[in-house]
Write an enzyme that holds these catalytic residues in place. Structure first.
Site, mmCIF file in Angstrom:
data_model
loop_
_atom_site.group_PDB
_atom_site.id
_atom_site.type_symbol
_atom_site.label_atom_id
_atom_site.label_comp_id
_atom_site.label_asym_id
_atom_site.label_seq_id
_atom_site.Cartn_x
_atom_site.Cartn_y
_atom_site.Cartn_z
ATOM 1 N N ASN A 94 0.572 13.951 24.170
ATOM 2 C CA ASN A 94 0.038 15.303 24.078
ATOM 3 C C ASN A 94 -1.160 15.402 25.010
ATOM 4 O O ASN A 94 -1.889 14.408 25.172
ATOM 5 C CB ASN A 94 -0.378 15.578 22.626
ATOM 6 C CG ASN A 94 -0.704 17.033 22.397
ATOM 7 O OD1 ASN A 94 -1.816 17.478 22.640
ATOM 8 N ND2 ASN A 94 0.270 17.781 21.937
ATOM 9 N N GLU A 133 6.646 3.621 16.997
ATOM 10 C CA GLU A 133 6.833 2.988 15.687
ATOM 11 C C GLU A 133 6.611 3.991 14.564
ATOM 12 O O GLU A 133 7.372 4.065 13.599
ATOM 13 C CB GLU A 133 5.834 1.830 15.500
ATOM 14 C CG GLU A 133 5.952 0.719 16.523
ATOM 15 C CD GLU A 133 5.066 0.928 17.739
ATOM 16 O OE1 GLU A 133 4.971 2.062 18.250
ATOM 17 O OE2 GLU A 133 4.472 -0.074 18.178
ATOM 18 N N ILE A 172 5.544 10.087 21.812
ATOM 19 C CA ILE A 172 5.441 11.497 22.214
ATOM 20 C C ILE A 172 3.970 11.776 22.481
ATOM 21 O O ILE A 172 3.137 11.700 21.569
ATOM 22 C CB ILE A 172 5.961 12.434 21.094
ATOM 23 C CG1 ILE A 172 7.412 12.078 20.730
ATOM 24 C CG2 ILE A 172 5.851 13.897 21.547
ATOM 25 C CD1 ILE A 172 7.965 12.868 19.560
ATOM 26 N N CYS A 216 0.347 -1.208 18.335
ATOM 27 C CA CYS A 216 -1.102 -0.970 18.340
ATOM 28 C C CYS A 216 -1.654 -1.137 16.917
ATOM 29 O O CYS A 216 -0.898 -1.260 15.942
ATOM 30 C CB CYS A 216 -1.406 0.426 18.878
ATOM 31 S SG CYS A 216 -1.045 1.746 17.709
#
Ligand code: THU
Length: 133
Positions: free
Chosen positions: A46, A56, A44, A88
């Site tokens: 922004n 994750e 998600i 990551c």
């Protein structure tokens, strides 16, 4: 218990829900717990980029918010934008937070569309830990 293939398919489905208007890089994840429960998540984004939530961490957050108290056994990660979508660094550290000696399995789709897997320790050796608990 879901198989690696099933977990990867759930991650694929979750990637379809990604909110990734900036990167156009959808990611889905599905985390499996010791009792057999599993939870999906997607990324998600922004407009304040640093606030983006990875798939994750979304899946793990959903598990905890749902009252999950078991141990993470495996996590499948998928992106239609990239084969072998490795987690990551921040997500590796999150996985490490919940690693209690069980060496979490990280499942990815390889170049041929097959499941391949790594252990959390392989992806984040010598990880940071507070020696408080
Ligand atoms: N992303 C994830 O969801 N998981 C990762 O482990 C790496 C990156 C997302 C964040 C961002 O929305 C997009 O992929 C591109 O970086």
């Amino acid at each position: 218990m879901k198989t690696n293939e099933e977990l990867l398919n759930i991650a694929k489905e979750a990637s379809k829900n990604a909110y990734c208007v900036y990167s156009k890089f959808p990611v889905g994840a599905c985390v499996l717990y010791s009792g057999g429960n599993y939870y999906a998540g997607c990324n998600i984004e922004n407009s304040s980029f640093g606030l983006t939530l990875c798939a994750e961490r979304n899946a793990i957050s959903t598990a905890i918010a749902s009252g999950e108290t078991g141990q993470i056994v495996k996590i499948a990660i998928y992106s239609p934008a990239s084969k072998m979508c490795f987690p990551c660094g921040a997500c590796r550290q999150w996985l490490n937070e919940f690693e209690k000696g069980q060496n979490i399995e990280i499942i990815l789709e390889d170049e041929d569309g097959n499941c391949c897997s790594f252990t959390a320790n392989e992806l984040l050796p010598y990880n940071f830990r507070l020696n408080m608990i």
